[in-house]
Design an enzyme around this catalytic site. Structure first.
Site, PDB file in Angstrom:
ATOM      1  N   PRO A  96      -6.265  -6.157  16.373  1.00  0.00           N
ATOM      2  CA  PRO A  96      -4.837  -5.837  16.214  1.00  0.00           C
ATOM      3  C   PRO A  96      -4.035  -6.168  17.473  1.00  0.00           C
ATOM      4  CG  PRO A  96      -6.222  -3.923  15.695  1.00  0.00           C
ATOM      5  CD  PRO A  96      -7.128  -4.990  16.181  1.00  0.00           C
ATOM      6  N   GLU A 133     -14.028   0.938  18.648  1.00  0.00           N
ATOM      7  CA  GLU A 133     -12.699   0.843  19.267  1.00  0.00           C
ATOM      8  C   GLU A 133     -12.465  -0.494  19.970  1.00  0.00           C
ATOM      9  OE1 GLU A 133     -10.642   3.254  18.279  1.00  0.00           O
ATOM     10  OE2 GLU A 133     -12.473   3.959  17.297  1.00  0.00           O
ATOM     11  N   ARG A 145      -8.358 -23.386   2.343  1.00  0.00           N
ATOM     12  CA  ARG A 145      -7.379 -23.991   1.444  1.00  0.00           C
ATOM     13  C   ARG A 145      -6.699 -25.205   2.042  1.00  0.00           C
ATOM     14  NH1 ARG A 145      -3.400 -21.965   0.705  1.00  0.00           N
ATOM     15  NH2 ARG A 145      -3.013 -22.419  -1.469  1.00  0.00           N
ATOM     16  N   ASP A 177       2.995 -24.237  -1.752  1.00  0.00           N
ATOM     17  CA  ASP A 177       2.833 -22.809  -1.530  1.00  0.00           C
ATOM     18  C   ASP A 177       3.959 -22.174  -0.756  1.00  0.00           C
ATOM     19  OD1 ASP A 177       0.541 -22.204  -2.822  1.00  0.00           O
ATOM     20  OD2 ASP A 177      -0.741 -22.809  -1.163  1.00  0.00           O
TER      21      ASP A 177
HETATM   22 CL1  6GU Z   1      -7.758  -8.779  13.382  1.00  0.00          CL
HETATM   23  N1  6GU Z   1      -8.691  -6.316  13.263  1.00  0.00           N
HETATM   24  C1  6GU Z   1      -8.575  -5.004  12.984  1.00  0.00           C
HETATM   25  N2  6GU Z   1      -9.610  -4.199  13.225  1.00  0.00           N
HETATM   26  N3  6GU Z   1      -7.483  -4.466  12.479  1.00  0.00           N
HETATM   27  C2  6GU Z   1      -6.473  -5.301  12.237  1.00  0.00           C
HETATM   28  C3  6GU Z   1      -6.520  -6.658  12.502  1.00  0.00           C
HETATM   29  C4  6GU Z   1      -7.662  -7.155  13.035  1.00  0.00           C
HETATM   30  N4  6GU Z   1      -5.332  -7.212  12.175  1.00  0.00           N
HETATM   31  C5  6GU Z   1      -4.601  -6.223  11.719  1.00  0.00           C
HETATM   32  N5  6GU Z   1      -5.264  -5.065  11.757  1.00  0.00           N
END
Ligand code: 6GU
Length: 251
Positions: free
Chosen positions: A88, A115, A153, A168
């Site tokens: 994230p 984590e 794709r 698309d």
């Molecule tokens: Cl790439 N990993 C995780 N664990 N959560 C996420 C993510 C990635 N992208 C959005 N949320």
């Protein structure tokens, strides 16, 4: 495209390797997935893959050595390849990023669990960090699969009709226009209403009018649903006119 996958849960990737368009790309060799499980690189009897964060706090991190060895083994198998860590904390994945990654002949995807991983491992081994959105998942595997599907794709020969990829959503920075199939009239609650019918222009056989209607709908929907996407576009006079028409027809 050769994809090395570093993950504690390689079986999850059956979702892409065993189904649909991505499944076919794997069976016919257009995509090769090779798995490297950090658990196989542990040296203790319990095969420990997690460890405590320095400084304390909740949760665990992935243990450094097993992940590092898994990445190094993946490199041996893929040859020169970018290492992408799904997290994230990464840059948001976009259709543009997919397009630029789709010409790589190999890559290594690192799916974190717990984590996260030690920052020094990111500095030493990772070339790019990607996120699939502003929410938190329990691991990088689903994000890695999103990336693999989006890349597949774009590879020549994976999607039967290249034109359908070109048309698309996001290819031209707009959402798709609405689509309809048989029957011409849906039975049910709204029977007889406008909503139960396929828009007349699509039955007209007038290809120029259909193309114009579709661009108008794509512009209108993007204006309504994703004004952020439309703000990034430079609309020519024709597009501006179509959007005006859409808005006028709405009220
Ligand atoms: Cl790439 N990993 C995780 N664990 N959560 C996420 C993510 C990635 N992208 C959005 N949320």
């Amino acid at each position: 495209m050769r994809i090395g996958i570093v993950s504690l849960f390689p079986e999850m990737f059956r979702a892409v390797s065993d189904f649909g368009i991505t499944g076919r790309a794997v069976s016919n060799g257009l995509i090769e997935l090779d798995f490297f499980n950090p658990r196989d690189y542990t040296t203790d009897r319990r095969q420990t893959v997690d460890d405590k964060p320095y400084g304390g706090g909740p949760g665990m991190l992935m243990k450094v050595r097993p992940v590092q060895k898994a990445i190094q083994d993946a490199r041996k198998s893929t040859g020169p390849a970018r290492v992408i860590y799904l997290t994230p904390q990464g840059m948001p994945l976009s259709q543009e990023t997919l397009g630029s990654l789709s010409t790589d002949s190999a890559m290594i995807l690192l799916s974190g669990r717990y984590e996260g991983i030690d920052e020094r491992l990111i500095e030493q081994e990772v070339d790019l960090e990607l996120s699939i959105g502003d929410y938190v998942l329990s691991g990088g595997e689903l994000a890695a699969m999103v990336l693999i599907d989006g890349l597949a794709r774009l590879l020549p020969g994976v999607v039967g009709d290249d034109e359908s990829v070109i048309r698309d959503s996001f290819y031209d920075g707009l959402l798709d226009y609405p689509q309809y199939t048989r029957p011409e009239r849906l039975e049910g609650e709204d029977e007889g209403s406008e909503q139960s019918r396929v828009p007349a222009v699509l039955l007209s056989g007038d290809h120029a009018a259909i193309a114009r209607w579709r661009v108008k709908q794509a512009l209108g929907r993007t204006w309504e649903r994703r004004p952020d996407l439309l703000a990034r576009q430079v609309l020519d006079d024709e597009a501006k006119q179509l959007l005006q028409e859409y808005l006028r027809e709405k009220d």
